[in-house]
Scaffold this active site. Structure first.
Site, PDB file in Angstrom:
ATOM      1  N   HIS A  57      81.825  95.954  60.767  1.00 31.57           N
ATOM      2  CA  HIS A  57      81.107  95.036  61.662  1.00 31.57           C
ATOM      3  C   HIS A  57      81.703  93.629  61.548  1.00 31.57           C
ATOM      4  O   HIS A  57      82.048  92.994  62.557  1.00 31.57           O
ATOM      5  CB  HIS A  57      79.628  95.025  61.270  1.00 31.57           C
ATOM      6  N   GLU A  58      81.842  93.139  60.319  1.00 33.77           N
ATOM      7  CA  GLU A  58      82.382  91.794  60.110  1.00 33.77           C
ATOM      8  C   GLU A  58      83.865  91.729  60.488  1.00 33.77           C
ATOM      9  O   GLU A  58      84.342  90.732  61.032  1.00 33.77           O
ATOM     10  CB  GLU A  58      82.184  91.365  58.649  1.00 33.77           C
ATOM     11  N   HIS A  61      84.231  91.245  64.229  1.00 36.07           N
ATOM     12  CA  HIS A  61      84.069  89.834  64.596  1.00 36.07           C
ATOM     13  C   HIS A  61      85.372  89.068  64.337  1.00 36.07           C
ATOM     14  O   HIS A  61      85.859  88.326  65.194  1.00 36.07           O
ATOM     15  CB  HIS A  61      82.956  89.189  63.764  1.00 36.07           C
TER      16      HIS A  61
END
Length: 265
Positions: A57-58, A61
């Site tokens: 997820h990170e 980004h």
């Protein structure tokens, strides 16, 4: 920047590789029922897979920000998938894992620090914010694929239940993260399209957004509507409520197991 430095910035962290190893070994243990320790193996499998999804997820980004103009991402270590490199390790990793252990809900993690001034164009800003929860959506699709593809023949029930519970975590994380609430990725998607005046008025409340969401979810009526929606979505993907429940039951290996789930094995 030399090519050697660039490679170092993008080299996958041994910590992440270790998480993948734990996930793989525990998945095998759940599948085979190794040493009749499937309950603890479920805990290891779901927890490690959940942390892997948080790292991805990170990373999503960060990678999207890199291609959108923020070249500082690499030197911060975000491209190594090392959870200890995140700006908010507590919010990104520790609290989400604690919420899974205590409440069985996918808590959105804290965002990596992105230098937004380096990024040009509202669409790029929106995409950077959307990239994280879209990773949870993709993870949920993978977890539920055996269910909606009707490919469960030969899949051991403990592994099936673990996948069902992991899918629940990914779906709740994606939906919560996409809420247009300050401090969450959903607000980051729409923020570039808001007027400067509105953004300035909302900015002081960004750090309280997640707290506000959980405070609202504490209201019984809202909680019921939210989880009814989650249930309907997962049912449409072929994941039944009893499968998710038995997955959570196995995950909490420190508690007495429900006889229904033990019989269902």
């Amino acid at each position: 920047m030399t090519s050697a430095a660039a490679r170092d910035e993008r080299r996958i962290s041994p910590v992440f590789l270790g998480l993948l190893a734990v996930m793989a070994v525990s998945a095998w243990a759940v599948w085979t029922g190794f040493a009749d320790g499937s309950a603890f193996a479920v805990f290891l499998f779901v927890t490690s897979a959940w942390v892997v999804s948080l790292c991805l997820h990170e990373y999503a980004h960060a990678r999207t920000a890199l291609h959108s103009g923020d070249t500082s991402i690499g030197e911060k270590g975000y491209l190594t998938l090392d959870p200890f490199k995140y700006t908010h390790a507590l919010l990104s990793i520790v609290l989400p894992v604690l919420f899974v252990i205590l409440g069985g809900i996918g808590l959105p993690g804290g965002a990596v620090f992105i230098e937004r001034g380096r990024i040009r164009g509202r669409w790029r800003h929106s995409l950077v914010s959307a990239a994280g929860p879209l990773t949870n959506v993709l993870f949920a699709v993978v977890c539920t694929a055996p269910f909606w593809l009707h490919a469960l023949d030969g899949v051991p029930r403990p592994f099936r239940y673990a996948l069902a519970f992991l899918a629940l975590l990914q779906v709740t994380a994606a939906i919560l993260n996409f809420l247009p609430v300050p401090g969450l990725d959903g607000y980051g998607v729409i923020e570039p399209w808001l007027s400067y005046r509105i953004r300035r008025q909302v900015e002081p409340y960004a750090s309280f957004g997640l707290i506000a969401v959980f405070a609202v979810l504490w209201i019984p009526g809202v909680n019921a509507v939210f989880f009814d929606a989650i249930d309907a979505l997962l049912r449409s993907l072929g994941v039944q409520e009893f499968e998710r429940y038995c997955g959570l039951d196995a995950y909490r290996f420190w508690e007495e197991r429900d006889p229904f789930c033990l019989m269902a094995r």
